[in-house]
Write a protein that holds these residues in place. Structure first.
Motif, PDB file in Angstrom:
ATOM      1  N   TYR A 388      21.497  72.992  10.631  1.00 53.64           N
ATOM      2  CA  TYR A 388      22.210  72.800   9.524  1.00 53.64           C
ATOM      3  C   TYR A 388      21.618  71.636   8.636  1.00 53.64           C
ATOM      4  N   CYS A 462      30.928  72.203   6.097  1.00 59.93           N
ATOM      5  CA  CYS A 462      30.805  72.665   4.855  1.00 59.93           C
ATOM      6  C   CYS A 462      31.997  72.071   4.128  1.00 59.93           C
ATOM      7  N   ALA A 474      26.660  72.959   0.871  1.00 66.97           N
ATOM      8  CA  ALA A 474      27.787  73.730   1.483  1.00 66.97           C
ATOM      9  C   ALA A 474      27.073  75.117   1.126  1.00 66.97           C
ATOM     10  N   ARG A 478      26.135  78.107   3.740  1.00 65.09           N
ATOM     11  CA  ARG A 478      26.842  79.295   3.972  1.00 65.09           C
ATOM     12  C   ARG A 478      25.754  80.527   3.799  1.00 65.09           C
ATOM     13  N   PHE A 485      28.912  80.940   9.791  1.00 65.47           N
ATOM     14  CA  PHE A 485      30.287  80.241   8.975  1.00 65.47           C
ATOM     15  C   PHE A 485      31.435  81.319   9.080  1.00 65.47           C
TER      16      PHE A 485
END
Length: 491
Positions: A388, A462, A474, A478, A485
């Motif tokens: 991430y 997120c 975010a 996603r 997610f």
């Protein structure tokens, strides 16, 4: 023969005086380096903590020993299989057993095995003194236990003592009474206000906005570990927290070294100083964590003071931490084990010969899934799961001129990326052909849901990004990880 091994968790070499740091963090370790050989390009093959020590102990890459992560199938050494007899030959030929085979009494002061449920790490020790803190204890707890052992055993012959310190590991825990000897020292020159502003835009755990991995909370019991840094004064405090951990640990190690000198044993005692991995302090936008397969996380100090060997010299060749096992075996006149991936560099210690490798392949599968190639002046990183951070799939850095990895050259130097990819393919093919299994544990980690420290965190993170004005981050996360997610969000 007497041997002391200092296993210093999370110690990046460029924050030590003997490796050129401008702060006085390590007078004790610097003095040991002056009496021994300092290795400048020494890397763990597999980061971070558990995988690194698995490679160190077994002398085998994680792709062979199976331990490349912090949980799941890849959080354990793989079964030896048909070659496993009444005792496991992999462990019986591990690092610490080499000292036993040489007739030494082996002891360890460590809590690593308990912290990671990695009890194989204790293979080869006659005695283990567990500090009981699962890695949360400071040097003020470790040192008295190590000192007590030395006072009872130092004047005996033929012993090996392994001492594991944790103080540079996040969260930074030097006692408040230690103060801050670096309060008036400048930051590393590359950390400018402009860099800080860029890092505030970074998305990912342990960014400057989320020093507590996925949030900005500061533990009141650990005030040296800030939850975030919004200005240069707070950034100074972040770097000071890490450096204070190093200096406090170094002062405590000084007590052990002073005792050996007072007892007249220092000159004849071999000393090995190393770490499991480094610590990113801004590199790739990450602070206070060892989360990637980059130069900062995988490069570790290695200092060896060995009676009769070179003194005050520097080796610049490329080596892995798993090379230590065959090196120790050769120094102790023991036979090599055919399943070691390591290559001895005893000749560098004894005669100053260059016996490094043409390139290194290093891995990280606990926070991200990456493999990197260290070759020439360059580091190539291939990302399979970005943890991430929105990393590019390919990154290339000129380590000589851009040590802190600020400028990704991948789009400008496809020729070097191609060269690195050939090295990576060559290495992987060699590993798969020479191993007992046809499984690459990096892909096991991905199939089991991704790296442990990222698994299941995306929806909540997120939400935090949206709540802190980083909606675009975010959205990109996603888009890049839709399955992770929506699977978590729908539960």
């Amino acid at each position: 023969m007497r041997i002391l091994m200092l296993d210093l968790d999370t110690l990046r070499p460029d924050h030590l005086g003997c490796y050129g740091y401008h702060r006085d963090t390590s007078p004790t370790l610097d003095a040991i380096a002056r009496d021994g050989v300092r290795f400048d390009n020494y890397h763990c093959s597999d980061a971070p903590c558990l995988p690194s020590r698995a490679a160190l102990l077994t002398g085998r890459f994680g792709i062979h020993n199976g331990a490349v992560g912090h949980a799941g199938t890849a959080g354990d050494l793989c079964l030896t299989g048909a070659d496993r007899g009444f005792q496991d030959p992999i462990l019986q030929n591990g690092l610490f057993y080499q000292f036993r085979k040489a007739g030494m009494h082996t002891a360890s002061v460590n809590s690593f095995a308990e912290r990671h449920s990695s009890y194989w790490f204790n293979a080869g020790f006659h005695e283990v003194i567990n500090c009981g803190g699962c890695g949360g204890e400071g040097a003020e707890t470790v040192t008295p236990l190590a000192m007590d052992w030395l006072q009872r055993n130092a004047e005996k012959d033929n012993w090996f003592l392994h001492v594991n310190y944790w103080d540079p590991h996040t969260p930074y825990r030097a006692p408040a009474s230690f103060g801050n000897p670096f309060a008036n020292d400048p930051l590393p020159a590359w950390l400018t206000p402009q860099v800080l502003e860029e890092h505030k835009k970074h998305v990912g755990p342990h960014s400057i906005n989320e020093l507590n991995m996925y949030n900005d909370q500061t533990n009141p019991k650990l005030p040296r570990q800030l939850g975030r840094a919004e200005n240069m004064q707070q950034l100074h405090a972040v770097i000071d927290g890490y450096d204070c951990g190093i200096r406090f640990m170094d002062d405590c190690i000084g007590q052990l070294i002073s005792y050996l000198k007072q007892a007249g044993l220092y000159d004849d005692t071999a000393i090995i100083v190393t770490s499991d991995h480094g610590e990113n302090m801004g590199e790739l936008g990450i602070y206070c964590e060892h989360a990637t397969a980059d130069e900062i996380t995988t490069r570790v100090p290695m200092i060896i003071k060995w009676p009769g060997a070179q003194a005050g010299t520097v080796d610049t060749a490329l080596h892995y931490n798993l090379d230590l096992v065959p090196t120790i075996a050769q120094l102790l006149n023991l036979p090599a084990y055919e399943k070691w991936d390591g290559a001895s560099y005893a000749a560098a210690l004894q005669g100053g010969e260059s016996c490094g490798r043409p390139y290194l392949v290093v891995s990280q599968c606990a926070h991200v899934c990456q493999r990197a190639v260290r070759f020439g002046d360059y580091l190539y990183i291939r990302t399979y799961h970005d943890g991430y951070h929105l990393f590019d799939d390919e990154m290339l850095f000129d380590i000589k001129n851009d040590f802190h990895e600020q400028y990704n050259l991948a789009s400008k130097r496809p020729d070097l990326c191609g060269q690195a990819c050939r090295y990576l393919i060559e290495w992987q093919q060699q590993m798969m052909l020479s191993g007992e299994r046809n499984v690459d544990p990096l892909w096991t980690v991905i199939r089991e849901g991704g790296p442990f420290h990222a698994k299941g965190q995306l929806p909540a993170y997120c939400q935090r990004l949206q709540a802190t004005g980083r909606e675009e981050g975010a959205r990109l996360l996603r888009k890049k990880h839709p399955q992770e997610f929506f699977e978590k969000s729908s539960r």
